[in-house]
Design a protein around this motif. Sequence first.
Motif, PDB file in Angstrom:
ATOM      1  N   THR A   1     -36.006  58.680   8.766  1.00 55.10           N
ATOM      2  CA  THR A   1     -36.496  57.534   9.545  1.00 55.10           C
ATOM      3  C   THR A   1     -35.913  56.223   9.032  1.00 55.10           C
ATOM      4  OG1 THR A   1     -38.443  57.197   8.139  1.00 55.10           O
ATOM      5  CG2 THR A   1     -38.666  58.714  10.019  1.00 55.10           C
ATOM      6  N   LYS A   2     -35.311  56.267   7.812  1.00 54.25           N
ATOM      7  CA  LYS A   2     -34.699  55.085   7.181  1.00 54.25           C
ATOM      8  C   LYS A   2     -35.732  54.052   6.743  1.00 54.25           C
ATOM      9  CE  LYS A   2     -30.471  56.558   8.035  1.00 54.25           C
ATOM     10  NZ  LYS A   2     -29.537  56.976   6.980  1.00 54.25           N
ATOM     11  N   ASN A   3     -37.002  54.437   6.730  1.00 56.65           N
ATOM     12  CA  ASN A   3     -38.050  53.539   6.261  1.00 56.65           C
ATOM     13  C   ASN A   3     -38.078  53.583   4.733  1.00 56.65           C
ATOM     14  OD1 ASN A   3     -40.788  52.903   5.211  1.00 56.65           O
ATOM     15  ND2 ASN A   3     -41.306  52.604   7.363  1.00 56.65           N
ATOM     16  N   GLU A   4     -37.734  52.472   4.088  1.00 58.19           N
ATOM     17  CA  GLU A   4     -37.597  52.469   2.631  1.00 58.19           C
ATOM     18  C   GLU A   4     -38.897  52.830   1.920  1.00 58.19           C
ATOM     19  OE1 GLU A   4     -35.144  49.754  -0.255  1.00 58.19           O
ATOM     20  OE2 GLU A   4     -37.057  48.745   0.156  1.00 58.19           O
ATOM     21  N   ASN A   5     -40.021  52.273   2.354  1.00 60.14           N
ATOM     22  CA  ASN A   5     -41.294  52.568   1.697  1.00 60.14           C
ATOM     23  C   ASN A   5     -41.635  54.048   1.764  1.00 60.14           C
ATOM     24  OD1 ASN A   5     -41.722  49.872   1.015  1.00 60.14           O
ATOM     25  ND2 ASN A   5     -42.772  49.427   2.945  1.00 60.14           N
ATOM     26  N   LYS A   6     -41.355  54.662   2.893  1.00 61.88           N
ATOM     27  CA  LYS A   6     -41.623  56.092   3.027  1.00 61.88           C
ATOM     28  C   LYS A   6     -40.638  56.914   2.195  1.00 61.88           C
ATOM     29  CE  LYS A   6     -43.808  55.825   7.592  1.00 61.88           C
ATOM     30  NZ  LYS A   6     -43.818  56.303   8.991  1.00 61.88           N
ATOM     31  N   GLN A   7     -39.384  56.480   2.142  1.00 56.79           N
ATOM     32  CA  GLN A   7     -38.407  57.169   1.308  1.00 56.79           C
ATOM     33  C   GLN A   7     -38.807  57.113  -0.164  1.00 56.79           C
ATOM     34  OE1 GLN A   7     -34.615  55.343   2.202  1.00 56.79           O
ATOM     35  NE2 GLN A   7     -34.215  56.744   3.914  1.00 56.79           N
ATOM     36  N   VAL A   8     -39.303  55.968  -0.597  1.00 52.58           N
ATOM     37  CA  VAL A   8     -39.766  55.817  -1.979  1.00 52.58           C
ATOM     38  C   VAL A   8     -40.944  56.754  -2.246  1.00 52.58           C
ATOM     39  CG1 VAL A   8     -40.901  54.237  -3.589  1.00 52.58           C
ATOM     40  CG2 VAL A   8     -38.917  53.465  -2.293  1.00 52.58           C
ATOM     41  N   ALA A   9     -41.835  56.873  -1.263  1.00 55.85           N
ATOM     42  CA  ALA A   9     -42.985  57.778  -1.406  1.00 55.85           C
ATOM     43  C   ALA A   9     -42.527  59.221  -1.557  1.00 55.85           C
ATOM     44  CB  ALA A   9     -43.915  57.635  -0.203  1.00 55.85           C
ATOM     45  N   VAL A  10     -41.535  59.622  -0.780  1.00 55.28           N
ATOM     46  CA  VAL A  10     -40.983  60.976  -0.905  1.00 55.28           C
ATOM     47  C   VAL A  10     -40.367  61.158  -2.291  1.00 55.28           C
ATOM     48  CG1 VAL A  10     -39.204  62.567  -0.084  1.00 55.28           C
ATOM     49  CG2 VAL A  10     -40.551  61.260   1.564  1.00 55.28           C
ATOM     50  N   ALA A  11     -39.598  60.166  -2.724  1.00 55.31           N
ATOM     51  CA  ALA A  11     -38.885  60.250  -4.000  1.00 55.31           C
ATOM     52  C   ALA A  11     -39.816  60.295  -5.200  1.00 55.31           C
ATOM     53  CB  ALA A  11     -37.930  59.065  -4.136  1.00 55.31           C
ATOM     54  N   SER A  12     -41.035  59.794  -5.035  1.00 56.39           N
ATOM     55  CA  SER A  12     -41.966  59.707  -6.161  1.00 56.39           C
ATOM     56  C   SER A  12     -42.948  60.874  -6.235  1.00 56.39           C
ATOM     57  CB  SER A  12     -42.750  58.396  -6.075  1.00 56.39           C
ATOM     58  OG  SER A  12     -43.559  58.365  -4.908  1.00 56.39           O
ATOM     59  N   ARG A  13     -42.881  61.826  -5.322  1.00 56.36           N
ATOM     60  CA  ARG A  13     -43.792  62.966  -5.337  1.00 56.36           C
ATOM     61  C   ARG A  13     -43.668  63.738  -6.660  1.00 56.36           C
ATOM     62  NH1 ARG A  13     -45.656  65.167  -0.328  1.00 56.36           N
ATOM     63  NH2 ARG A  13     -45.219  67.288  -1.094  1.00 56.36           N
ATOM     64  N   SER A  14     -44.721  64.429  -7.026  1.00 56.86           N
ATOM     65  CA  SER A  14     -44.722  65.145  -8.310  1.00 56.86           C
ATOM     66  C   SER A  14     -43.615  66.185  -8.379  1.00 56.86           C
ATOM     67  CB  SER A  14     -46.083  65.811  -8.548  1.00 56.86           C
ATOM     68  OG  SER A  14     -46.388  66.732  -7.504  1.00 56.86           O
ATOM     69  N   ILE A  15     -43.294  66.795  -7.247  1.00 58.48           N
ATOM     70  CA  ILE A  15     -42.172  67.735  -7.162  1.00 58.48           C
ATOM     71  C   ILE A  15     -41.386  67.434  -5.890  1.00 58.48           C
ATOM     72  CG2 ILE A  15     -41.468  70.134  -6.899  1.00 58.48           C
ATOM     73  CD1 ILE A  15     -43.928  70.969  -8.445  1.00 58.48           C
ATOM     74  N   VAL A  16     -40.084  67.273  -6.048  1.00 53.59           N
ATOM     75  CA  VAL A  16     -39.201  67.051  -4.901  1.00 53.59           C
ATOM     76  C   VAL A  16     -38.073  68.070  -5.023  1.00 53.59           C
ATOM     77  CG1 VAL A  16     -37.933  65.365  -3.528  1.00 53.59           C
ATOM     78  CG2 VAL A  16     -39.693  64.586  -5.138  1.00 53.59           C
ATOM     79  N   ASN A  17     -37.951  68.947  -4.058  1.00 53.23           N
ATOM     80  CA  ASN A  17     -36.963  70.023  -4.138  1.00 53.23           C
ATOM     81  C   ASN A  17     -35.543  69.536  -3.843  1.00 53.23           C
ATOM     82  OD1 ASN A  17     -38.818  72.074  -4.833  1.00 53.23           O
ATOM     83  ND2 ASN A  17     -39.428  72.293  -2.694  1.00 53.23           N
ATOM     84  N   GLU A  18     -34.564  70.339  -4.275  1.00 55.04           N
ATOM     85  CA  GLU A  18     -33.152  69.957  -4.171  1.00 55.04           C
ATOM     86  C   GLU A  18     -32.726  69.644  -2.743  1.00 55.04           C
ATOM     87  OE1 GLU A  18     -30.385  72.589  -5.960  1.00 55.04           O
ATOM     88  OE2 GLU A  18     -31.173  72.331  -7.993  1.00 55.04           O
ATOM     89  N   ILE A  19     -33.231  70.403  -1.793  1.00 54.41           N
ATOM     90  CA  ILE A  19     -32.825  70.187  -0.402  1.00 54.41           C
ATOM     91  C   ILE A  19     -33.240  68.793   0.073  1.00 54.41           C
ATOM     92  CG2 ILE A  19     -34.947  71.196   0.544  1.00 54.41           C
ATOM     93  CD1 ILE A  19     -33.296  72.326   2.825  1.00 54.41           C
ATOM     94  N   VAL A  20     -34.334  68.273  -0.478  1.00 53.13           N
ATOM     95  CA  VAL A  20     -34.809  66.938  -0.113  1.00 53.13           C
ATOM     96  C   VAL A  20     -34.038  65.866  -0.877  1.00 53.13           C
ATOM     97  CG1 VAL A  20     -36.810  65.403  -0.004  1.00 53.13           C
ATOM     98  CG2 VAL A  20     -37.100  67.858   0.402  1.00 53.13           C
ATOM     99  N   THR A  21     -33.813  66.073  -2.167  1.00 50.18           N
ATOM    100  CA  THR A  21     -33.093  65.060  -2.948  1.00 50.18           C
ATOM    101  C   THR A  21     -31.650  64.904  -2.470  1.00 50.18           C
ATOM    102  OG1 THR A  21     -32.559  66.717  -4.664  1.00 50.18           O
ATOM    103  CG2 THR A  21     -34.525  65.355  -4.997  1.00 50.18           C
ATOM    104  N   GLU A  22     -31.094  65.984  -1.945  1.00 45.45           N
ATOM    105  CA  GLU A  22     -29.724  65.892  -1.400  1.00 45.45           C
ATOM    106  C   GLU A  22     -29.688  64.914  -0.223  1.00 45.45           C
ATOM    107  OE1 GLU A  22     -26.220  68.752   0.507  1.00 45.45           O
ATOM    108  OE2 GLU A  22     -28.137  69.618  -0.134  1.00 45.45           O
ATOM    109  N   VAL A  23     -30.687  65.013   0.660  1.00 42.26           N
ATOM    110  CA  VAL A  23     -30.752  64.109   1.816  1.00 42.26           C
ATOM    111  C   VAL A  23     -31.086  62.693   1.358  1.00 42.26           C
ATOM    112  CG1 VAL A  23     -31.911  63.642   4.002  1.00 42.26           C
ATOM    113  CG2 VAL A  23     -31.426  66.001   3.340  1.00 42.26           C
ATOM    114  N   LEU A  24     -31.951  62.559   0.366  1.00 43.22           N
ATOM    115  CA  LEU A  24     -32.265  61.231  -0.175  1.00 43.22           C
ATOM    116  C   LEU A  24     -31.009  60.556  -0.723  1.00 43.22           C
ATOM    117  CD1 LEU A  24     -35.690  61.634  -2.021  1.00 43.22           C
ATOM    118  CD2 LEU A  24     -35.109  59.814  -0.400  1.00 43.22           C
ATOM    119  N   ALA A  25     -30.171  61.324  -1.423  1.00 38.08           N
ATOM    120  CA  ALA A  25     -28.935  60.769  -1.975  1.00 38.08           C
ATOM    121  C   ALA A  25     -28.008  60.286  -0.867  1.00 38.08           C
ATOM    122  CB  ALA A  25     -28.229  61.807  -2.839  1.00 38.08           C
TER     123      ALA A  25
END
Length: 374
Positions: free
Chosen positions: A109-133
């Motif tokens: 969605t390109k919403n920075e606040n939501k992206q930060v929330a995803v990035a700060s979760r206790s566990i973030v799997n590789e498939i998600v961090t790849e898209v975040l990068a």
Amino acid sequence: KLSIEDVNKLLENPSDEIRASTAEKIAVSFNSHELSDSEKQLAEAIFRIMLNDTALSVRKALSENLKSNNEIPHDVVVQMAHDVDEVAIPIISYSQILSDEDLISVVKTKNENKQVAVASRSIVNEIVTEVLADEGTEKAVAVMVGNQGAKISDTTLNKVVEKFKDSDIVKNPLALRNELPLVVVEKLISMVSQDLKKHLVKSYKISNEEAEKITTNSREKVTVSAAYMATDSEVRGLIEQLSNENKLTPSIIFRSLCMGDVKFFEYSMLKLTSLPVHNVRVLIYDSGELGLKGLFDKARLPAILFPAMKAAIEVALETELDGGDKDVERFRRRVAERVLTKLDNSGIDLQDSDVEYILDKIDGLPASFLEIFK
């Protein structure tokens, strides 16, 4: 649970405040696990109605009180995750119901606040961090690399360090991350502050000599990149400066050839041999090998490097850069392949076709290999 008083208030005065309070009470009751199956179904139906309430306070009350509940229907959680930030952030940060695909959808969605929330979760799997990068903002990626619970592949870490090489807010937490791949550590050493550099050297048991070599290599790459677009007079001035600072090294000369910059090579030979420019050019462009070898020896360059430089010059003379997208990268690859072929034919086993790897390997070849290249 809802009392008769709560019901009467809803019937008599359905204000935003009353509706928000009611939403909170229903959510708390749902969390208590004391509802019967029919009561749970009724509560879920009420949630779906309240998530369409125009009052932000109502939807926010649901989000805050349901963020850690793992029995909420998936569609309810997804709707909250795509609501406004005040509603979405608690759910995105904590809900375990959201799948990796749901989180990727949020990131996109390109919403920075939501992206930060995803990035700060206790566990973030590789498939998600790849898209975040790939699609995350600088701030979101900084939070991601600083989160030890984020699982990040070596490929993604390498992508991050290249993409955000000018960003301290990304590089600094990245340098403090546990168990970085060595290729990322080596890149960071030449990019971060002295304190972080010392941390990396100590944590990954890198010698001071190796750290200095990494820093030198990085500086040479920057210099060669700048020289590629410079005028003749600017290149001559640069060569003079490098010579005065004892930085006109064999490796920086080879790097220039790997970018197709024969001009840098010409002026380097002029400086190192003190020959007239006409003589230097005749020797470089001699169709045989004697001219270039004689020039090479007079410049007192390491003999072990001659086959690699000769291969690079051959590619430079037979290839015209087209100015297209990534033509320099393609040229570097051709040079690398030519050098590797030369080495492979000589019986030296090199697998990686990266120019930096070739430089390191060539620098480390023993003198006994000299005869192989003749």
